[in-house]
Scaffold this motif. Structure first.
Motif, PDB file in Angstrom:
ATOM      1  N   GLY A 173       0.826  -1.198   0.000  1.00 15.89           N
ATOM      2  CA  GLY A 173       0.000   0.000   0.000  1.00 15.89           C
ATOM      3  C   GLY A 173       0.857   1.242   0.000  1.00 15.89           C
ATOM      4  N   THR A 174       0.539   2.185   0.871  1.00 19.42           N
ATOM      5  CA  THR A 174       1.230   3.473   0.893  1.00 19.42           C
ATOM      6  C   THR A 174       2.470   3.441   1.775  1.00 19.42           C
ATOM      7  OG1 THR A 174       0.998   5.819   1.420  1.00 19.42           O
ATOM      8  CG2 THR A 174      -0.262   4.279   2.770  1.00 19.42           C
ATOM      9  N   ALA A 175       3.476   4.213   1.369  1.00 18.51           N
ATOM     10  CA  ALA A 175       4.687   4.362   2.175  1.00 18.51           C
ATOM     11  C   ALA A 175       4.629   5.600   3.056  1.00 18.51           C
ATOM     12  CB  ALA A 175       5.906   4.442   1.262  1.00 18.51           C
ATOM     13  N   ALA A 176       3.516   6.341   3.011  1.00 12.13           N
ATOM     14  CA  ALA A 176       3.412   7.624   3.713  1.00 12.13           C
ATOM     15  C   ALA A 176       3.756   7.548   5.202  1.00 12.13           C
ATOM     16  CB  ALA A 176       2.019   8.214   3.510  1.00 12.13           C
ATOM     17  N   PRO A 177       3.279   6.534   5.965  1.00 14.01           N
ATOM     18  CA  PRO A 177       3.591   6.524   7.407  1.00 14.01           C
ATOM     19  C   PRO A 177       5.064   6.338   7.731  1.00 14.01           C
ATOM     20  CG  PRO A 177       1.724   5.077   6.901  1.00 14.01           C
ATOM     21  CD  PRO A 177       2.368   5.442   5.610  1.00 14.01           C
ATOM     22  N   PHE A 178       5.860   5.878   6.764  1.00 12.44           N
ATOM     23  CA  PHE A 178       7.261   5.545   7.037  1.00 12.44           C
ATOM     24  C   PHE A 178       8.233   6.591   6.505  1.00 12.44           C
ATOM     25  CE2 PHE A 178       4.727   1.730   6.090  1.00 12.44           C
ATOM     26  CZ  PHE A 178       4.745   1.121   7.334  1.00 12.44           C
ATOM     27  N   ILE A 179       7.734   7.584   5.767  1.00 13.39           N
ATOM     28  CA  ILE A 179       8.632   8.507   5.072  1.00 13.39           C
ATOM     29  C   ILE A 179       9.397   9.393   6.042  1.00 13.39           C
ATOM     30  CG2 ILE A 179       8.669  10.520   3.535  1.00 13.39           C
ATOM     31  CD1 ILE A 179       6.544   9.127   1.843  1.00 13.39           C
ATOM     32  N   ASP A 180       8.742   9.906   7.073  1.00 13.03           N
ATOM     33  CA  ASP A 180       9.440  10.786   8.013  1.00 13.03           C
ATOM     34  C   ASP A 180      10.589  10.057   8.704  1.00 13.03           C
ATOM     35  OD1 ASP A 180       9.226  13.546   9.437  1.00 13.03           O
ATOM     36  OD2 ASP A 180       9.463  12.106  11.070  1.00 13.03           O
ATOM     37  N   GLY A 181      10.381   8.799   9.061  1.00 10.96           N
ATOM     38  CA  GLY A 181      11.469   8.034   9.663  1.00 10.96           C
ATOM     39  C   GLY A 181      12.584   7.752   8.681  1.00 10.96           C
ATOM     40  N   ALA A 182      12.227   7.582   7.399  1.00 10.71           N
ATOM     41  CA  ALA A 182      13.232   7.231   6.400  1.00 10.71           C
ATOM     42  C   ALA A 182      14.161   8.390   6.066  1.00 10.71           C
ATOM     43  CB  ALA A 182      12.543   6.743   5.128  1.00 10.71           C
ATOM     44  N   VAL A 183      13.682   9.644   6.170  1.00 13.83           N
ATOM     45  CA  VAL A 183      14.527  10.794   5.818  1.00 13.83           C
ATOM     46  C   VAL A 183      15.361  11.277   6.998  1.00 13.83           C
ATOM     47  CG1 VAL A 183      12.925  11.550   4.030  1.00 13.83           C
ATOM     48  CG2 VAL A 183      12.689  12.474   6.340  1.00 13.83           C
ATOM     49  N   GLN A 184      15.369  10.543   8.106  1.00 12.07           N
ATOM     50  CA  GLN A 184      16.138  10.945   9.275  1.00 12.07           C
ATOM     51  C   GLN A 184      17.637  10.830   9.049  1.00 12.07           C
ATOM     52  OE1 GLN A 184      14.838  12.240  12.139  1.00 12.07           O
ATOM     53  NE2 GLN A 184      12.900  12.197  11.040  1.00 12.07           N
ATOM     54  N   HIS A 185      18.034   9.986   8.132  1.00 13.21           N
ATOM     55  CA  HIS A 185      19.454   9.712   7.945  1.00 13.21           C
ATOM     56  C   HIS A 185      20.081  10.843   7.135  1.00 13.21           C
ATOM     57  CE1 HIS A 185      18.455   5.796   9.565  1.00 13.21           C
ATOM     58  NE2 HIS A 185      17.398   5.842   8.775  1.00 13.21           N
ATOM     59  N   PRO A 186      21.191  11.405   7.587  1.00 10.28           N
ATOM     60  CA  PRO A 186      21.726  12.647   7.021  1.00 10.28           C
ATOM     61  C   PRO A 186      21.908  12.630   5.515  1.00 10.28           C
ATOM     62  CG  PRO A 186      22.888  12.075   9.035  1.00 10.28           C
ATOM     63  CD  PRO A 186      21.985  10.927   8.723  1.00 10.28           C
ATOM     64  N   THR A 187      22.586  11.666   4.981  1.00  9.01           N
ATOM     65  CA  THR A 187      22.776  11.565   3.532  1.00  9.01           C
ATOM     66  C   THR A 187      22.652  10.105   3.136  1.00  9.01           C
ATOM     67  OG1 THR A 187      25.172  11.349   3.819  1.00  9.01           O
ATOM     68  CG2 THR A 187      24.306  13.565   3.396  1.00  9.01           C
ATOM     69  N   GLY A 188      22.344   9.852   1.884  1.00  8.56           N
ATOM     70  CA  GLY A 188      22.251   8.480   1.415  1.00  8.56           C
ATOM     71  C   GLY A 188      21.206   8.344   0.336  1.00  8.56           C
ATOM     72  N   LEU A 189      20.746   7.116   0.155  1.00 10.82           N
ATOM     73  CA  LEU A 189      19.790   6.783  -0.890  1.00 10.82           C
ATOM     74  C   LEU A 189      18.498   6.310  -0.255  1.00 10.82           C
ATOM     75  CD1 LEU A 189      19.466   6.419  -4.031  1.00 10.82           C
ATOM     76  CD2 LEU A 189      20.083   4.022  -3.654  1.00 10.82           C
ATOM     77  N   LEU A 190      17.387   6.791  -0.796  1.00  6.22           N
ATOM     78  CA  LEU A 190      16.067   6.387  -0.334  1.00  6.22           C
ATOM     79  C   LEU A 190      15.323   5.744  -1.491  1.00  6.22           C
ATOM     80  CD1 LEU A 190      13.849   6.329   1.811  1.00  6.22           C
ATOM     81  CD2 LEU A 190      13.262   8.674   1.185  1.00  6.22           C
ATOM     82  N   CYS A 191      14.858   4.509  -1.299  1.00  6.01           N
ATOM     83  CA  CYS A 191      14.117   3.771  -2.318  1.00  6.01           C
ATOM     84  C   CYS A 191      12.693   3.565  -1.801  1.00  6.01           C
ATOM     85  CB  CYS A 191      14.769   2.414  -2.598  1.00  6.01           C
ATOM     86  SG  CYS A 191      16.566   2.490  -2.791  1.00  6.01           S
ATOM     87  N   VAL A 192      11.706   4.000  -2.559  1.00  8.81           N
ATOM     88  CA  VAL A 192      10.323   3.991  -2.086  1.00  8.81           C
ATOM     89  C   VAL A 192       9.413   3.359  -3.133  1.00  8.81           C
ATOM     90  CG1 VAL A 192       8.382   5.395  -1.300  1.00  8.81           C
ATOM     91  CG2 VAL A 192      10.723   6.090  -0.750  1.00  8.81           C
ATOM     92  N   THR A 193       8.547   2.460  -2.675  1.00 12.36           N
ATOM     93  CA  THR A 193       7.484   1.890  -3.502  1.00 12.36           C
ATOM     94  C   THR A 193       6.140   2.252  -2.887  1.00 12.36           C
ATOM     95  OG1 THR A 193       8.860   0.009  -4.184  1.00 12.36           O
ATOM     96  CG2 THR A 193       6.487  -0.236  -4.448  1.00 12.36           C
ATOM     97  N   CYS A 194       5.201   2.677  -3.721  1.00 13.42           N
ATOM     98  CA  CYS A 194       3.820   2.898  -3.298  1.00 13.42           C
ATOM     99  C   CYS A 194       2.905   2.157  -4.269  1.00 13.42           C
ATOM    100  CB  CYS A 194       3.461   4.383  -3.288  1.00 13.42           C
ATOM    101  SG  CYS A 194       4.316   5.366  -2.050  1.00 13.42           S
ATOM    102  N   THR A 195       2.057   1.303  -3.737  1.00 17.32           N
ATOM    103  CA  THR A 195       1.145   0.521  -4.587  1.00 17.32           C
ATOM    104  C   THR A 195      -0.294   1.018  -4.508  1.00 17.32           C
ATOM    105  OG1 THR A 195       0.723  -1.101  -2.839  1.00 17.32           O
ATOM    106  CG2 THR A 195       2.590  -1.528  -4.301  1.00 17.32           C
ATOM    107  N   ASP A 196      -0.516   2.146  -3.843  1.00 14.95           N
ATOM    108  CA  ASP A 196      -1.881   2.652  -3.680  1.00 14.95           C
ATOM    109  C   ASP A 196      -2.264   3.621  -4.801  1.00 14.95           C
ATOM    110  OD1 ASP A 196       0.030   4.437  -2.720  1.00 14.95           O
ATOM    111  OD2 ASP A 196      -1.370   5.385  -1.338  1.00 14.95           O
ATOM    112  N   LEU A 197      -2.172   3.153  -6.044  1.00 15.04           N
ATOM    113  CA  LEU A 197      -2.497   4.025  -7.170  1.00 15.04           C
ATOM    114  C   LEU A 197      -3.979   4.344  -7.247  1.00 15.04           C
ATOM    115  CD1 LEU A 197      -0.167   2.849 -10.075  1.00 15.04           C
ATOM    116  CD2 LEU A 197       0.124   4.704  -8.439  1.00 15.04           C
TER     117      LEU A 197
END
Length: 574
Positions: free
Chosen positions: A234-258
């Motif tokens: 489904g949606t990645a929305a609830p996890f995005i704020d936690g995922a951007v906590q890391h100072p630098t790096g790569l973020l890979c996101v899938t959302c299936t709630d089209l």
């Protein structure tokens, strides 16, 4: 690539089936304790390739910086300004904090010898840590650990106890679990609490706990991870704020709630999840990408970070985004100019703009951040007189980094045998690399429907726009689509010229229809349909699978895994 475990040598227990993907094998329980969608192999192949290329580029950047530092050090050493190795080592050990993620692997610098004159320094490749927050069966984490050379280790997390049990079984099956020189004890379990530091065990380290709590626990400099992968159901929305906590790096996101992102059926849900209103139009899948990107950008901006989209694709029933996170508060201030509200496909209203002001005396350039005047839209559509529908705010910048895509294609060209979906990967990446960096595409068939005319060939529409001085490309998001820097009025003028050569039967067109409104206006210039040498069909002469057909019957997002609650309820009722 060598495979430590051959599928022919695996004993499959009763009640399980063996699933093999590339060099990785997992056992799937008939009780559906963890969710796996085989159709997502393309997603996993693409992720392995993109993360591998990103890690190699990051390693090259770090090596270049290391060499520059060594040159500066050698220069200072020649001038007698460098301390002895023993002095520097003692200072480092007294001031440098310990790293909970440290597994005893060597760092970026290797030294031999006891004095600075006899000291030989060499660069060691940078190893990175990857966190998959929602791992389910663990197949993706296992593939990352086995197929990306620069992975230090992978943290595979899931909230479900049955899923972590499945992960532990599959990790051990692939030889990536904990190994000990002594007897096992209670502290040697590969499944740990989210509040405990991860033990120094295994290439894939399993964690059972809340994904957000785990990501927040690893946001400090000494415990941070380099790559975060979010692939939820489904949606990645609830996890995005936690995922951007890391100072630098790569973020890979899938959302299936089209069904939320790519239509106005649930616009209130889209706004609550992503902070923007979607569109119900032919370009809705690109709008979905831009809505997710804006969410990533605003979430990162709260912490002084900004995003750089490397590759953002609309694929089958989901969107997949690869975004690099940078730390630079001054760049965060510029993000408002890359966010816009959209009025149908006709007008784009940026939320902000940046003005450069040069100081008269010093010549220094100062940046002034201003709100955008507007909105530059009329009350009604100038083409058909209907009301304009607003969507967004959403990301209006580029979706891709062409340099990055070119490197992924180069990697794919020399490693096609490593990916089961290499043919499709090459086709989609090629289309994405050719895509214009402008918002939204259109399809000639849809616009021809507005005019009640026969649909012109794709190449004729592209050639007419090119002959008029505009640029044209395909869009990866939809077969038969075109992207152009021309206005929608310019596109309609092409169809008005087409209608003159292929008349519409007006007796079949209602007096109040949209077609009447569009055909009542004259084309400002006559379109030239002569075949243009840079038309889209010329680019398609290379035989590529640019758009995937349905990979399997009854394919799609699949059914969510049964975590056991439903089974227990059924057993109690019997």
């Amino acid at each position: 690539m060598s495979d430590s475990v051959g599928s022919s040598s695996i004993t499959v227990p009763e009640g399980f089936t063996l699933h093999t993907e590339n060099t990785s094998h997992i056992l799937i329980s008939s009780k559906e304790e963890a969710f796996l969608n085989p159709v997502q192999e393309f997603n996993r192949d693409l992720s392995v390739a993109c993360i591998r290329v990103w890690s190699e580029e990051l390693n090259r950047e770090k090596e270049a910086k290391w060499k520059q530092a060594q040159e500066r050090r050698a220069k200072r050493e020649a001038e007698g300004e460098v301390k002895t190795v023993q002095q520097k080592k003692a200072k480092t050990e007294s001031t440098e904090p310990s790293n909970d993620l440290d597994d005893g692997l060597p760092g970026d610098v290797s030294t031999t010898g006891g004095t600075s004159e006899g000291n030989k320094r060499e660069y060691r490749p940078h190893k990175f840590v990857l966190l998959e927050a929602l791992s389910a069966t663990g197949l993706r984490s296992i593939r990352y650990a086995k197929e990306i050379p620069l992975v230090r280790f992978v943290i595979a997390n899931d909230l479900s106890a049955s899923a972590t049990a499945a992960m532990k079984r599959n990790v051990e099956l692939n030889g990536l679990g904990p190994s000990y020189s002594g007897p096992a004890d209670s502290a040697s379990s590969s499944t740990v609490s989210e509040h405990q530091p991860l033990p120094d065990r295994g290439k894939v380290r399993i964690n059972e706990g809340d994904a957000c709590a785990l990501m927040y626990n690893h946001r400090t400099e000494k415990t941070r991870v380099d790559v975060v992968d979010l692939d939820p159901y489904g949606t990645a929305a609830p996890f995005i704020d936690g995922a951007v906590q890391h100072p630098t790096g790569l973020l890979c996101v899938t959302c299936t709630d089209l069904s939320v992102l790519a239509t106005t059926n649930y616009h209130e849900k889209c706004f609550s999840n992503y902070g923007g209103i979607p569109v119900k139009a032919e370009y809705c899948h690109e709008a979905a990408l831009r809505l997710v990107l804006n969410t990533l950008s605003t979430s990162a901006g709260r912490y002084g970070r900004y995003i750089e989209p490397l590759l953002c694709l609309s694929i089958d029933f989901y969107v997949r985004l690869f975004v690099r996170i940078h730390s630079a508060p001054i760049e965060v201030k510029k993000t408002a100019r890359q966010v816009a509200s959209c009025y149908d496909a006709f007008y784009e209203q940026p939320l902000g703009r940046t003005v450069e002001k040069v100081h008269e005396r010093s010549g220094n350039v100062n940046l002034l951040f201003k709100t955008q005047a507007g909105p530059p839209v009329p009350q009604k559509c100038t083409e058909c007189g209907s009301a304009l529908h607003v969507a967004g705010p959403m990301w209006s910048g580029s979706l891709h980094n062409n340099g990055f895509i070119s490197k992924v294609l180069e990697h794919l060209g020399s490693n096609q045998d490593r990916y089961g979906t290499a043919v499709r990967m090459k086709g989609m990446l090629t289309v994405a690399n050719e895509e214009l960096h402008v918002p939204f595409y259109f399809t000639p068939s849809r616009i021809a429907g507005y005019f009640h005319s026969v649909c012109p060939p794709l190449d004729d529409v592209a050639s007419a726009l090119l002959n008029a001085g505009h640029t044209v490309s395909r869009s990866h998001a939809l077969p038969g689509s075109l992207k152009t820097d021309a206005t929608r009025q310019d596109v309609h003028d092409v169809f008005r010229s087409w209608v003159k050569k292929h008349p519409v039967r007006m007796d079949k067109v209602s007096e109040t229809s949209l077609a009447r409104q569009l055909l009542a206006k004259e084309a400002r210039t006559e379109a030239n349909f002569t075949r243009h040498p840079r038309s889209v069909t010329q680019a398609s002469k290379v035989k590529l699978v640019r758009y995937q057909q349905n990979p399997a019957p009854n394919w799609g997002p699949g059914t969510k895994a049964d975590t056991g609650t439903k089974r227990k309820r059924e057993e109690e009722n019997q």
